[in-house]
Design a protein around this motif. Sequence first.
Motif, PDB file in Angstrom:
ATOM      1  N   ARG A  19     -17.394   2.510   3.057  1.00 49.78           N
ATOM      2  CA  ARG A  19     -16.172   3.326   3.054  1.00 49.78           C
ATOM      3  C   ARG A  19     -14.996   2.526   3.620  1.00 49.78           C
ATOM      4  O   ARG A  19     -13.892   2.521   3.044  1.00 49.78           O
ATOM      5  CB  ARG A  19     -16.391   4.593   3.877  1.00 49.78           C
ATOM      6  N   VAL A  20     -15.227   1.834   4.728  1.00 49.79           N
ATOM      7  CA  VAL A  20     -14.167   1.022   5.329  1.00 49.79           C
ATOM      8  C   VAL A  20     -13.723  -0.077   4.362  1.00 49.79           C
ATOM      9  O   VAL A  20     -12.525  -0.306   4.162  1.00 49.79           O
ATOM     10  CB  VAL A  20     -14.663   0.405   6.649  1.00 49.79           C
ATOM     11  N   SER A  21     -14.695  -0.747   3.741  1.00 51.44           N
ATOM     12  CA  SER A  21     -14.378  -1.815   2.801  1.00 51.44           C
ATOM     13  C   SER A  21     -13.598  -1.287   1.604  1.00 51.44           C
ATOM     14  O   SER A  21     -12.600  -1.886   1.178  1.00 51.44           O
ATOM     15  CB  SER A  21     -15.678  -2.485   2.340  1.00 51.44           C
ATOM     16  N   ASP A  22     -14.026  -0.167   1.052  1.00 50.05           N
ATOM     17  CA  ASP A  22     -13.361   0.392  -0.121  1.00 50.05           C
ATOM     18  C   ASP A  22     -11.922   0.776   0.207  1.00 50.05           C
ATOM     19  O   ASP A  22     -10.988   0.457  -0.555  1.00 50.05           O
ATOM     20  CB  ASP A  22     -14.137   1.607  -0.626  1.00 50.05           C
ATOM     21  N   GLU A  27      -6.203  -0.441  -0.336  1.00 52.82           N
ATOM     22  CA  GLU A  27      -4.864  -0.589   0.248  1.00 52.82           C
ATOM     23  C   GLU A  27      -4.307  -1.978  -0.022  1.00 52.82           C
ATOM     24  O   GLU A  27      -3.118  -2.138  -0.345  1.00 52.82           O
ATOM     25  CB  GLU A  27      -4.942  -0.327   1.753  1.00 52.82           C
ATOM     26  N   LEU A  28      -5.168  -2.995   0.097  1.00 50.74           N
ATOM     27  CA  LEU A  28      -4.729  -4.367  -0.152  1.00 50.74           C
ATOM     28  C   LEU A  28      -4.264  -4.533  -1.595  1.00 50.74           C
ATOM     29  O   LEU A  28      -3.196  -5.101  -1.859  1.00 50.74           O
ATOM     30  CB  LEU A  28      -5.870  -5.333   0.142  1.00 50.74           C
ATOM     31  N   GLU A  29      -5.055  -4.047  -2.554  1.00 48.36           N
ATOM     32  CA  GLU A  29      -4.688  -4.190  -3.960  1.00 48.36           C
ATOM     33  C   GLU A  29      -3.414  -3.416  -4.275  1.00 48.36           C
ATOM     34  O   GLU A  29      -2.593  -3.862  -5.085  1.00 48.36           O
ATOM     35  CB  GLU A  29      -5.840  -3.709  -4.840  1.00 48.36           C
ATOM     36  N   THR A  30      -3.224  -2.267  -3.632  1.00 48.89           N
ATOM     37  CA  THR A  30      -2.001  -1.490  -3.832  1.00 48.89           C
ATOM     38  C   THR A  30      -0.795  -2.241  -3.283  1.00 48.89           C
ATOM     39  O   THR A  30       0.260  -2.332  -3.929  1.00 48.89           O
ATOM     40  CB  THR A  30      -2.132  -0.126  -3.143  1.00 48.89           C
ATOM     41  N   ARG A  31      -0.940  -2.811  -2.103  1.00 48.50           N
ATOM     42  CA  ARG A  31       0.160  -3.530  -1.454  1.00 48.50           C
ATOM     43  C   ARG A  31       0.511  -4.827  -2.173  1.00 48.50           C
ATOM     44  O   ARG A  31       1.686  -5.206  -2.241  1.00 48.50           O
ATOM     45  CB  ARG A  31      -0.217  -3.798   0.004  1.00 48.50           C
ATOM     46  N   GLY A  36       2.778  -5.506 -13.975  1.00 52.12           N
ATOM     47  CA  GLY A  36       1.870  -5.771 -15.073  1.00 52.12           C
ATOM     48  C   GLY A  36       0.410  -5.691 -14.703  1.00 52.12           C
ATOM     49  O   GLY A  36      -0.450  -5.636 -15.586  1.00 52.12           O
ATOM     50  N   ASP A  37       0.089  -5.706 -13.391  1.00 54.27           N
ATOM     51  CA  ASP A  37      -1.309  -5.569 -12.969  1.00 54.27           C
ATOM     52  C   ASP A  37      -1.781  -4.137 -13.202  1.00 54.27           C
ATOM     53  O   ASP A  37      -0.983  -3.180 -13.101  1.00 54.27           O
ATOM     54  CB  ASP A  37      -1.462  -5.893 -11.480  1.00 54.27           C
ATOM     55  N   PRO A  38      -3.067  -3.941 -13.501  1.00 52.89           N
ATOM     56  CA  PRO A  38      -3.576  -2.568 -13.636  1.00 52.89           C
ATOM     57  C   PRO A  38      -3.521  -1.834 -12.296  1.00 52.89           C
ATOM     58  O   PRO A  38      -3.530  -2.457 -11.228  1.00 52.89           O
ATOM     59  CB  PRO A  38      -5.027  -2.781 -14.089  1.00 52.89           C
ATOM     60  N   ALA A  39      -3.426  -0.523 -12.373  1.00 50.57           N
ATOM     61  CA  ALA A  39      -3.374   0.281 -11.152  1.00 50.57           C
ATOM     62  C   ALA A  39      -4.682   0.133 -10.376  1.00 50.57           C
ATOM     63  O   ALA A  39      -5.762   0.179 -10.968  1.00 50.57           O
ATOM     64  CB  ALA A  39      -3.128   1.745 -11.493  1.00 50.57           C
ATOM     65  N   PRO A  40      -4.618  -0.064  -9.061  1.00 50.51           N
ATOM     66  CA  PRO A  40      -5.845  -0.182  -8.258  1.00 50.51           C
ATOM     67  C   PRO A  40      -6.686   1.091  -8.352  1.00 50.51           C
ATOM     68  O   PRO A  40      -6.155   2.197  -8.504  1.00 50.51           O
ATOM     69  CB  PRO A  40      -5.321  -0.386  -6.834  1.00 50.51           C
ATOM     70  N   GLU A  41      -7.985   0.921  -8.273  1.00 50.84           N
ATOM     71  CA  GLU A  41      -8.914   2.040  -8.300  1.00 50.84           C
ATOM     72  C   GLU A  41      -9.941   1.874  -7.192  1.00 50.84           C
ATOM     73  O   GLU A  41     -10.306   0.751  -6.824  1.00 50.84           O
ATOM     74  CB  GLU A  41      -9.631   2.130  -9.644  1.00 50.84           C
ATOM     75  N   HIS A  42     -10.414   3.000  -6.670  1.00 53.88           N
ATOM     76  CA  HIS A  42     -11.530   2.941  -5.736  1.00 53.88           C
ATOM     77  C   HIS A  42     -12.795   2.563  -6.501  1.00 53.88           C
ATOM     78  O   HIS A  42     -12.854   2.652  -7.728  1.00 53.88           O
ATOM     79  CB  HIS A  42     -11.715   4.296  -5.037  1.00 53.88           C
ATOM     80  N   ARG A  43     -13.813   2.106  -5.786  1.00 54.29           N
ATOM     81  CA  ARG A  43     -15.050   1.680  -6.434  1.00 54.29           C
ATOM     82  C   ARG A  43     -15.673   2.817  -7.231  1.00 54.29           C
ATOM     83  O   ARG A  43     -15.688   3.965  -6.798  1.00 54.29           O
ATOM     84  CB  ARG A  43     -16.062   1.219  -5.380  1.00 54.29           C
ATOM     85  N   SER A  44     -16.206   2.451  -8.386  1.00 51.39           N
ATOM     86  CA  SER A  44     -16.971   3.412  -9.176  1.00 51.39           C
ATOM     87  C   SER A  44     -18.310   3.650  -8.502  1.00 51.39           C
ATOM     88  O   SER A  44     -18.712   2.905  -7.578  1.00 51.39           O
ATOM     89  CB  SER A  44     -17.205   2.867 -10.587  1.00 51.39           C
ATOM     90  N   LEU A  96     -10.019  -0.692   8.477  1.00 56.90           N
ATOM     91  CA  LEU A  96      -9.318   0.468   7.910  1.00 56.90           C
ATOM     92  C   LEU A  96      -7.812   0.222   7.900  1.00 56.90           C
ATOM     93  O   LEU A  96      -7.257  -0.292   8.879  1.00 56.90           O
ATOM     94  CB  LEU A  96      -9.622   1.721   8.727  1.00 56.90           C
ATOM     95  N   PRO A  97      -7.135   0.551   6.807  1.00 60.56           N
ATOM     96  CA  PRO A  97      -5.696   0.269   6.709  1.00 60.56           C
ATOM     97  C   PRO A  97      -4.881   0.810   7.881  1.00 60.56           C
ATOM     98  O   PRO A  97      -4.006   0.120   8.405  1.00 60.56           O
ATOM     99  CB  PRO A  97      -5.306   0.955   5.393  1.00 60.56           C
ATOM    100  N   GLN A  98      -5.183   2.029   8.324  1.00 58.39           N
ATOM    101  CA  GLN A  98      -4.406   2.637   9.395  1.00 58.39           C
ATOM    102  C   GLN A  98      -4.706   2.043  10.760  1.00 58.39           C
ATOM    103  O   GLN A  98      -4.020   2.346  11.734  1.00 58.39           O
ATOM    104  CB  GLN A  98      -4.629   4.152   9.418  1.00 58.39           C
TER     105      GLN A  98
END
Length: 293
Positions: A19-22, A27-31, A36-44, A96-98
């Motif tokens: 959970r912490v890694s995801d 957050e990293l991929e969003t930041r 042009g990059d695809p929208a970040p997604e949480h793990r499937s 964790l991002p926060q």
Amino acid sequence: MGDLLIRPMTLDDVEDAERVSDEGFFELETRMRRVGDPAPEHRSAAHRRRWLERTSHLVRTDPGGCWAAEDGTGTVGMATSLRRETLWCLATYAVLPQRQGQGIGKPLLAAAMTHGQACTRAMLSASMDPRAARVYHQAGFALHPQMHFTGTLDRSVLPVIEKVREGSGGDVDLMDSLDRATRGAGHGVDHELMLREQRLLVSDTSTGSGYAYLDERGRVALLAASNRRTATRLLWAALAEGPDEVVLRHLTGANQWALDVGFAARLQLHQAGYLALRGMNPPAPYVHSGALL
């Protein structure tokens, strides 16, 4: 929040660590997302299952390299690492991002790095995050830019591919010898994990040997060879066996043979992140796995 505790990770911690890694990587991929990059997604669900299995494997094989950070709120950081012969690799490291910027990451990374104190070589795959790059540089790692290909494979340019066969557990000794020649250490027990989840291609001839693991989507997950000619043959074989939409990651400038293949296949080259190394040059001919490197 209570006092911070950095302690060895157990199998009971693996789900919280996921959970912490995801959350950290989302957050990293969003930041760091570029136009042009695809929208970040949480793990499937499937990706999460593989992550849990890999991390459980590391906790079992390298308990001294797997650590959790916790306080009164629960798990706030995690790090997993592995030691294979004289090589230490950082597999995953997240806070964790926060809770970033609160003095959690530095002692967590230091705890994981103690697992590799006796190793002469070290490697990890770093993101584009400038803060992470600074941390790894200050820890003594040389940063080598990484590239990746994406795009639709032009199957009309595929060459005739010969001398490539399906691999099996009987090829582990061969693969470990190739690992030692390219990165300085065999993957050892990690082959057990990879053989369960991935397809293995092998080329073993009088002029050279090599192997490639293909992930569940048919994409290259790891490739090692004794020479560029064999590596090129294996990469073409992997592309031929894989999907039309290609993602080929973790390429360094030391592996120009892979760039030759990618451009010939009409793919687009991008740059992102770093291969961070200590006590070694970029492995070649070699495409690392990301987590198990």
